[in-house]
Design an enzyme around this catalytic site. Structure first.
Site, PDB file in Angstrom:
ATOM      1  N   LYS A 126       0.367  -1.113  -0.196  1.00  0.00           N
ATOM      2  CA  LYS A 126      -0.255   0.119   0.257  1.00  0.00           C
ATOM      3  C   LYS A 126       0.953   0.871   0.311  1.00  0.00           C
ATOM      4  O   LYS A 126       1.847   1.106   0.523  1.00  0.00           O
ATOM      5  CB  LYS A 126      -1.236  -0.119   1.331  1.00  0.00           C
ATOM      6  CG  LYS A 126      -1.826   0.966   1.197  1.00  0.00           C
ATOM      7  CD  LYS A 126      -3.007   0.937   2.280  1.00  0.00           C
ATOM      8  CE  LYS A 126      -4.402   1.829   2.398  1.00  0.00           C
ATOM      9  NZ  LYS A 126      -4.301   1.541   3.805  1.00  0.00           N
ATOM     10  N   SER A 168     -10.271  -1.542   6.804  1.00  0.00           N
ATOM     11  CA  SER A 168      -9.374  -1.354   4.898  1.00  0.00           C
ATOM     12  C   SER A 168      -8.696  -2.067   4.713  1.00  0.00           C
ATOM     13  O   SER A 168      -8.060  -2.670   3.993  1.00  0.00           O
ATOM     14  CB  SER A 168      -8.711  -0.059   5.386  1.00  0.00           C
ATOM     15  OG  SER A 168      -9.243   0.887   5.847  1.00  0.00           O
ATOM     16  N   SER A 226     -10.110   1.413   3.040  1.00  0.00           N
ATOM     17  CA  SER A 226      -9.123   2.269   1.989  1.00  0.00           C
ATOM     18  C   SER A 226      -8.279   1.089   0.842  1.00  0.00           C
ATOM     19  O   SER A 226      -7.706   2.250   0.403  1.00  0.00           O
ATOM     20  CB  SER A 226      -8.254   3.135   2.468  1.00  0.00           C
ATOM     21  OG  SER A 226      -7.513   2.594   3.516  1.00  0.00           O
TER      22      SER A 226
HETATM   23  N1  GLN Z   1     -13.506   3.054   6.694  1.00  0.00           N
HETATM   24  C1  GLN Z   1     -12.592   3.087   7.344  1.00  0.00           C
HETATM   25  C2  GLN Z   1     -12.245   4.774   7.749  1.00  0.00           C
HETATM   26  O1  GLN Z   1     -12.654   5.919   6.470  1.00  0.00           O
HETATM   27  C3  GLN Z   1     -11.497   2.434   7.743  1.00  0.00           C
HETATM   28  C4  GLN Z   1     -10.421   2.816   7.323  1.00  0.00           C
HETATM   29  C5  GLN Z   1      -9.426   1.898   7.590  1.00  0.00           C
HETATM   30  O2  GLN Z   1      -9.572   0.830   8.347  1.00  0.00           O
HETATM   31  N2  GLN Z   1      -7.563   2.892   7.070  1.00  0.00           N
HETATM   32  O3  GLN Z   1     -12.027   5.828   9.374  1.00  0.00           O
END
Ligand code: GLN
Length: 493
Positions: A85, A184, A160
């Site tokens: 990532k 995510s 994400s």
């Molecule tokens: N969707 C969640 C957020 O927007 C989790 C994102 C993540 O795990 N980085 O915070």
């Protein structure tokens, strides 16, 4: 399994990371051949927009691995191509976090996970697309444009870590790394039909991971088999003196067998049984039937406090984000908008460099921390967090693992939730509580739901007690053995 020296870059089942490392060690193929195969596959799948950049140093790394193999080193990930990532620093690559503000930032150092991967013989091929600063559930908010789901390109891959999930789902590389702050890794794994593991908080070093919400962030892998997950976890987990939250727990990961399911006490979290689509519900039931069939006991358990998890999560994640992102002011990192005075310069840099969702979270996070509101919001959320952790600990007195769907629905359409932040936040209903409690959890690709004539993957989430991450891979291997894991590749990949 024999791996041809110049593997085909087209269809057909692709060898696992375990197979590839074995073939390289047996000198049946070379890291360079595996790299060029991965690059050809990435090239053919460019329309998915899964990657932000390629690693210019990959060829040199592949050669170095080959030299080490020829010198007789037994490298666990010998020549295995991997995508990470874009919020994980890899020396000499750009680390943009999907943001304009870091568009030209080149990492001067390796994250601990990157260093461990390279040491183990992996070849980091490129950096995966992501929601800006890991804030999102759809990989639509990247400055590099959205990532598409290979099962249906009109749909999101989740987020994400959408790019990392697609890398494995579309067979660009057999394994990848993402980060999971509120789901995510697990949710994109569910939306793309692969495994995604969020380890216990502190199990994998966060040194070199760009911080979003530091008390929740954790790096985790994507893979297509329990065996490959075990392989990479044994490389990346373990204590790191450079991360103050790193725990002393040597990794001992191995995929289990159906025998390991006998007598396993499985608790289904009652609060997660509402609001699921028919396909998610039937996938969950089929998984529970498979567990019972293999000799596990399955019972419902209530964890009432999880109903408040979304509210608590966002009231903790946003304040942490607002303070972590204060460092991007154009003075030391990334892009700068110049102006005659420093305040205007910082303001313009942040206004121009951050996208809408990141700005929204900085504003809300700052508000929740401000004097007069701190007690009403942040400290109340921290109390709820404590209750959630306690409730899970209590449930684990009676159960070895807990289970929920990973998401109440399969992949949604591009644009379906991006204009409605609350709808996007609500998508995390099954995952955020696990980060609040610091627990390990695995999304298992367990079925499909046909929506408007398209088959979409469905994931089931298994949660283990703190530092019992190993149990999740024992379980996954067992589920594979009884045919309860539905690992397929989308057509054309
Ligand atoms: N969707 C969640 C957020 O927007 C989790 C994102 C993540 O795990 N980085 O915070």
């Amino acid at each position: 399994m024999s791996v041809p020296a110049t593997p085909s870059s087209t269809d057909g089942p692709q060898p696992s990371a375990t197979d590839l490392a074995r073939a390289v060690l047996a000198q049946d193929t070379t890291p360079q051949a595996l790299l060029s195969n991965a690059l050809a596959r990435i090239d053919a799948a460019q329309h998915l927009n899964a990657l932000i950049s390629l690693n210019a140093g990959a060829e040199a790394h592949a050669q170095a691995v080959q030299a080490r193999v020829q010198a007789g080193e037994t490298l666990p990930l010998a020549g295995v191509p991997i995508i990470v990532k874009d919020n994980i620093n890899v020396r000499g690559t750009r680390t943009t976090c999907g943001s304009r503000i870091l568009a030209n930032y080149t990492s001067p150092y390796d994250a601990t996970v990157a260093r461990r991967l390279v040491h183990a013989g992996a070849v980091i091929v490129g950096k995966a697309n992501m929601d800006e600063f890991a804030m999102g559930s759809s990989t639509e908010s990247s400055a590099s444009g959205p990532t598409l789901n290979p099962w249906d390109t009109a749909r999101v891959p989740g987020g994400s870590s959408g790019g990392s999930a697609v890398a494995v789902a579309a067979n660009l590389t057999p394994i990848s790394l993402g980060s999971d702050t509120g789901g995510s890794v697990r949710q994109p794994a569910a939306f793309t039909g692969v495994y995604g593991l969020k380890p216990t908080y502190g199990r994998v070093s966060r040194f070199g991971l760009v911080a979003y919400a530091s008390s929740l962030d954790q790096i985790g892998p994507f893979a297509r088999s329990a065996e490959d997950l075990a392989l990479i976890m044994n490389v990346i987990a373990g204590h790191d003196p450079q991360d103050a939250t790193s725990l002393h727990a040597p990794p001992q990961f191995a995929a289990g067998t159906p025998d390991d399911l006998r007598g396993l006490r499985v608790g289904v979290i009652r609060e997660s049984l509402e609001g699921n689509t028919a396909g998610v519900e039937s996938t969950l039931n089929a998984t529970l039937d498979a567990l019972r069939g293999a000799g596990a006991s399955v019972q419902e358990v209530s964890i009432a406090s999880v109903r408040h998890a979304i509210a608590a999560y966002y009231l903790i994640a946003m304040p942490e984000a607002s303070s972590n992102l204060a460092r991007y002011d154009g003075m030391t990192y990334g892009d700068r908008s110049t102006a005659p005075d420093v305040n205007t310069s910082m303001t313009l840099t942040r206004e121009h460099g951050f996208g809408r969702e990141v700005q929204r979270r900085i504003l809300l996070g700052t508000y929740a921390l401000s004097s007069g509101y701190y007690d009403a919001y942040y400290s109340k959320a921290m109390k709820v967090r404590g209750l959630i952790a306690q409730d899970f600990a209590r449930a684990f007195a009676d159960f070895d693992v807990l289970v929920t769907p990973t998401s109440p629905f399969p992949a949604f359409r591009h644009g379906e939730k991006s204009s409605d932040p609350l709808a996007m936040y609500a998508a995390d209903v099954d995952t955020v509580a696990i980060n609040l409690a610091g627990l390990p959890a695995l999304s298992v690709p367990a079925g499909f739901e046909t929506v408007d004539g398209v088959r979409l993957p469905v994931g089931i989430q298994f949660i283990a007690p703190t530092l019992k991450d190993e149990v999740l891979l024992t379980l996954a291997g067992g589920l594979e053995g009884v045919g309860a894991v539905q690992m397929e590749a989308p057509a054309g990949y």
